[in-house]
Enzyme design. Structure first.
Site, PDB file in Angstrom:
ATOM      1  N   TRP A  19       0.816  -1.211   0.000  1.00  0.00           N
ATOM      2  CA  TRP A  19       0.000   0.000   0.000  1.00  0.00           C
ATOM      3  C   TRP A  19       0.855   1.268   0.000  1.00  0.00           C
ATOM      4  O   TRP A  19       0.542   2.234   0.668  1.00  0.00           O
ATOM      5  CB  TRP A  19      -0.968   0.013   1.192  1.00  0.00           C
ATOM      6  CG  TRP A  19      -1.697  -1.274   1.381  1.00  0.00           C
ATOM      7  CD1 TRP A  19      -1.481  -2.188   2.365  1.00  0.00           C
ATOM      8  CD2 TRP A  19      -2.714  -1.827   0.551  1.00  0.00           C
ATOM      9  NE1 TRP A  19      -2.311  -3.268   2.206  1.00  0.00           N
ATOM     10  CE2 TRP A  19      -3.092  -3.075   1.089  1.00  0.00           C
ATOM     11  CE3 TRP A  19      -3.361  -1.394  -0.604  1.00  0.00           C
ATOM     12  CZ2 TRP A  19      -4.064  -3.881   0.530  1.00  0.00           C
ATOM     13  CZ3 TRP A  19      -4.323  -2.208  -1.160  1.00  0.00           C
ATOM     14  CH2 TRP A  19      -4.670  -3.428  -0.588  1.00  0.00           C
ATOM     15  N   PHE A  36     -21.518  -1.421 -18.558  1.00  0.00           N
ATOM     16  CA  PHE A  36     -22.817  -0.992 -18.059  1.00  0.00           C
ATOM     17  C   PHE A  36     -23.445  -2.024 -17.135  1.00  0.00           C
ATOM     18  O   PHE A  36     -24.288  -1.703 -16.310  1.00  0.00           O
ATOM     19  CB  PHE A  36     -23.778  -0.671 -19.215  1.00  0.00           C
ATOM     20  CG  PHE A  36     -24.373  -1.883 -19.869  1.00  0.00           C
ATOM     21  CD1 PHE A  36     -25.602  -2.363 -19.466  1.00  0.00           C
ATOM     22  CD2 PHE A  36     -23.700  -2.547 -20.891  1.00  0.00           C
ATOM     23  CE1 PHE A  36     -26.162  -3.484 -20.060  1.00  0.00           C
ATOM     24  CE2 PHE A  36     -24.242  -3.659 -21.492  1.00  0.00           C
ATOM     25  CZ  PHE A  36     -25.477  -4.133 -21.079  1.00  0.00           C
ATOM     26  N   THR A  37     -23.027  -3.280 -17.235  1.00  0.00           N
ATOM     27  CA  THR A  37     -23.647  -4.337 -16.440  1.00  0.00           C
ATOM     28  C   THR A  37     -23.426  -4.143 -14.948  1.00  0.00           C
ATOM     29  O   THR A  37     -24.118  -4.750 -14.137  1.00  0.00           O
ATOM     30  CB  THR A  37     -23.135  -5.726 -16.856  1.00  0.00           C
ATOM     31  OG1 THR A  37     -21.715  -5.758 -16.730  1.00  0.00           O
ATOM     32  CG2 THR A  37     -23.520  -6.036 -18.285  1.00  0.00           C
TER      33      THR A  37
END
Length: 163
Positions: A19, A36-37
């Site tokens: 990180w 878009f799903t």
């Protein structure tokens, strides 16, 4: 989104500290794929996409997003597929981490969502059972040999489906 994607510290540094580094720090590529799903709402066992942005607006929005990414970073490191095409994207996830980014404007109050769903249900009740010409056109299956269905991208993005 552009700032978050480019600056989010999700990679480890040279000493192995997790990180610590961003895409920009590591000079990595960014692969963007419109999907878009992700705006699916289940209606029983059927996916419903009425909450997704209309195609014309979505394509403009997506292209603008890509343009902003390229302005903020190295354009040659921003990769994308073809908007609206069937694509196979081959990726290798490194770890069990998924981070969902939402813009402040995208957050929807659950009460508002219920209201929108009720409005959609009312619209569906008032529609006729005969499909319009435009909806018949949308249901025409895409030909995978159609050159307009290719991804147009380099690398690991393909427009053909595996059997």
């Amino acid at each position: 989104w552009v700032r978050k994607i480019l600056n989010l510290r999700v990679f480890e540094d040279e000493s192995g500290k997790h990180w610590s580094k961003s895409v920009m720090d590591k000079q990595y590529e960014v692969l963007c794929v419109s999907q878009f799903t992700l705006q699916c709402i289940l209606k029983g066992n059927k996916p419903d996409y009425h909450m997704a942005m209309p195609t014309e607006q979505a394509e403009s929005f997506y292209n603008n997003f890509l343009e902003q990414l390229r302005k903020a970073y190295k354009p040659e490191l921003i990769k994308d597929g073809q908007f609206g095409a069937y694509m196979q994207v081959h990726i290798q996830n490194d770890g069990p981490v998924t981070i969902e980014l939402e813009s402040p404007a995208a957050t929807v109050d659950p009460k508002q969502l219920t209201k929108l769903e009720k409005q959609q249900q009312r619209k569906e009740k008032t529609r006729t059972k005969v499909p319009s010409e435009s909806s018949r056109e949308r249901n025409v299956p895409r030909n995978k040999d159609d050159p307009s269905a290719s991804s147009g991208a380099e690398g690991d993005v393909s427009s053909e489906r595996e059997p």
